[in-house]
Design a protein around this motif. Sequence first.
Motif, mmCIF file in Angstrom:
data_model
loop_
_atom_site.group_PDB
_atom_site.id
_atom_site.type_symbol
_atom_site.label_atom_id
_atom_site.label_comp_id
_atom_site.label_asym_id
_atom_site.label_seq_id
_atom_site.Cartn_x
_atom_site.Cartn_y
_atom_site.Cartn_z
ATOM 1 N N ILE B 48 -2.872 11.646 -3.838
ATOM 2 C CA ILE B 48 -4.107 10.870 -3.932
ATOM 3 C C ILE B 48 -4.069 9.789 -2.859
ATOM 4 O O ILE B 48 -2.992 9.442 -2.355
ATOM 5 C CB ILE B 48 -4.315 10.213 -5.322
ATOM 6 C CG1 ILE B 48 -3.048 9.452 -5.748
ATOM 7 C CG2 ILE B 48 -4.691 11.246 -6.356
ATOM 8 C CD1 ILE B 48 -3.239 8.624 -7.001
ATOM 9 N N THR B 49 -5.231 9.297 -2.508
ATOM 10 C CA THR B 49 -5.339 8.342 -1.413
ATOM 11 C C THR B 49 -5.425 6.938 -1.994
ATOM 12 O O THR B 49 -6.456 6.554 -2.533
ATOM 13 C CB THR B 49 -6.579 8.658 -0.563
ATOM 14 O OG1 THR B 49 -6.455 9.993 -0.080
ATOM 15 C CG2 THR B 49 -6.695 7.702 0.612
ATOM 16 N N ILE B 50 -4.305 6.202 -1.919
ATOM 17 C CA ILE B 50 -4.340 4.865 -2.476
ATOM 18 C C ILE B 50 -4.178 3.792 -1.414
ATOM 19 O O ILE B 50 -4.474 2.649 -1.663
ATOM 20 C CB ILE B 50 -3.264 4.656 -3.565
ATOM 21 C CG1 ILE B 50 -1.912 5.174 -3.096
ATOM 22 C CG2 ILE B 50 -3.670 5.389 -4.838
ATOM 23 C CD1 ILE B 50 -0.817 5.023 -4.104
ATOM 24 N N ASP B 51 -3.741 4.184 -0.236
ATOM 25 C CA ASP B 51 -3.486 3.161 0.764
ATOM 26 C C ASP B 51 -4.368 3.310 1.999
ATOM 27 O O ASP B 51 -4.101 2.725 3.035
ATOM 28 C CB ASP B 51 -2.001 3.129 1.150
ATOM 29 C CG ASP B 51 -1.510 4.501 1.550
ATOM 30 O OD1 ASP B 51 -2.341 5.434 1.554
ATOM 31 O OD2 ASP B 51 -0.320 4.645 1.835
ATOM 32 N N SER B 52 -5.400 4.142 1.913
ATOM 33 C CA SER B 52 -6.372 4.139 2.993
ATOM 34 C C SER B 52 -7.752 4.367 2.392
ATOM 35 O O SER B 52 -7.880 4.613 1.182
ATOM 36 C CB SER B 52 -6.021 5.171 4.061
ATOM 37 O OG SER B 52 -6.179 6.466 3.571
ATOM 38 N N THR B 53 -8.762 4.301 3.220
ATOM 39 C CA THR B 53 -10.131 4.345 2.700
ATOM 40 C C THR B 53 -10.616 5.791 2.596
ATOM 41 O O THR B 53 -10.156 6.678 3.286
ATOM 42 C CB THR B 53 -11.065 3.581 3.650
ATOM 43 O OG1 THR B 53 -10.887 4.104 4.968
ATOM 44 C CG2 THR B 53 -10.703 2.115 3.659
ATOM 45 N N LEU B 54 -11.571 5.991 1.708
ATOM 46 C CA LEU B 54 -12.167 7.310 1.487
ATOM 47 C C LEU B 54 -13.614 7.306 1.962
ATOM 48 O O LEU B 54 -14.381 6.397 1.630
ATOM 49 C CB LEU B 54 -12.193 7.610 -0.014
ATOM 50 C CG LEU B 54 -10.915 8.095 -0.671
ATOM 51 C CD1 LEU B 54 -11.146 8.219 -2.167
ATOM 52 C CD2 LEU B 54 -10.490 9.413 -0.079
#
Lengths: 259, 259
Positions: B48-54
């Motif tokens: 999952i993407t927790i340290d960059s933007t979506l």
Amino acid sequence: MPKPLILVTNDDGITAPGLRMLIRYMKDLGDVVVVAPDSPQSGMGHAITIDSTLYFKRVVTDPGDGALEEYSCSGTPADCVKLALQELLPRRPDLCVSGINHGSNASINVIYSGTMSAAIEAGIEGVPAIGFSLCDYSWEADFRPAEKAVKQIARESLKQGIPEGVVLNVNIPRTRGELPKGIRVCRQARANWKEKFDKRTNPSGRDYYWLTGEFELLDKGMDTDEWALAQGYVSVVPTQFDLTAHHAIQELNNWSLHE
Amino acid sequence: MPKPLILVTNDDGITAPGLRMLIRYMKDLGDVVVVAPDSPQSGMGHAITIDSTLYFKRVVTDPGDGALEEYSCSGTPADCVKLALQELLPRRPDLCVSGINHGSNASINVIYSGTMSAAIEAGIEGVPAIGFSLCDYSWEADFRPAEKAVKQIARESLKQGIPEGVVLNVNIPRTRGELPKGIRVCRQARANWKEKFDKRTNPSGRDYYWLTGEFELLDKGMDTDEWALAQGYVSVVPTQFDLTAHHAIQELNNWSLHE
């Protein structure tokens, strides 16, 4: 008798305080080799690098820690374990430990956990493995109260052997300097994350999102990891990578799938 | 009665032929909304993407496919499902289908699978979910022989409801134009990958590695997904995200963890 060979890895990266602490704890139990990501990999789940190249290099991060050898790797935690076992270690390790993660991997967090994916990768390869996590996300977290439990669980794993097909998911409660109350063998609590997407607009006017969320415990059992942690105990969940829901096979066999 | 709402996603990216085919199959069963990665995400496990933007955007890829709406997202398959459920869908979907993956996700491959991570994410959120994979890595793979089984399994899932805490891992054998022999409910075969690291040197003289490997089946059972696929059957494995090895709890309780 030769000392046990212990592979140490993590997902927070080779400079993370939790990894440095785990190296120190493990060198009292055996010979330590470190293969860890060169940058943080949290939330990577069980990712592996199949469509880009992998680099690694031998590093000396902190000679005082006492690892025999240390390597940093451009890949994910699972990549590090594969690379260690196939290319870097002088022989098959007696134990693989991953962590100590800065933050909980209890309950449903195990699914998203890079720390646990490294341990699971070792388990798939038949190496006894443990993931350790401290329920404190801070980079300045105090790992000292964890020492006794971490060593005890690693020592017992070396002595007893971890059951085949099982890796241990160990979570350590956040205490204010005190020792945890003890160690409890638990099941994974039922829970999920209530996601919130924090919507923002970038300087070019395009919307983007940050993934945030709140942990939602859906389990009142007193035999779960979340319960143990809330009471101040270290939780140990035997975790498997055979994901088959054997109890559901009979029900699915009654579906109309066979005409 | 309103038509079922079906979320379609994958890990090969929104333009993958397997996804386009799955949209066509699903529009015969309900209203389809697509939220899929904007680029291939294979091997991402449950990242999952927790340290960059979506980022996401509404796209029209192929109006002939008949999806109500399509969105491409910069994140992982699990991100797509989270974003769909929280932000993009008009209501809770009746089913989430992921795939059709170009390549097998049977046996231990489930652990590394972005296709299955999307289905598992939906399952964690309480949405009935299925991952579909075809045992053919080619971008030109022939998905037509899969149509009947894919629709049958999706239709039964809508009708019967998938047991709580379970998602279906469906793999379809590679056939040469013929229909699969039938559908079998199976358990996950025991297997691993014998890794090989293919060492090369880049133009600057630095060594790098490609991760390759050979699949090694360690299971002679005739009730496994690998066995069913080898016989020409579609395999359905009920897959769970409670990873607790309940059978190991008693053994661990005999360890010396409690002094």
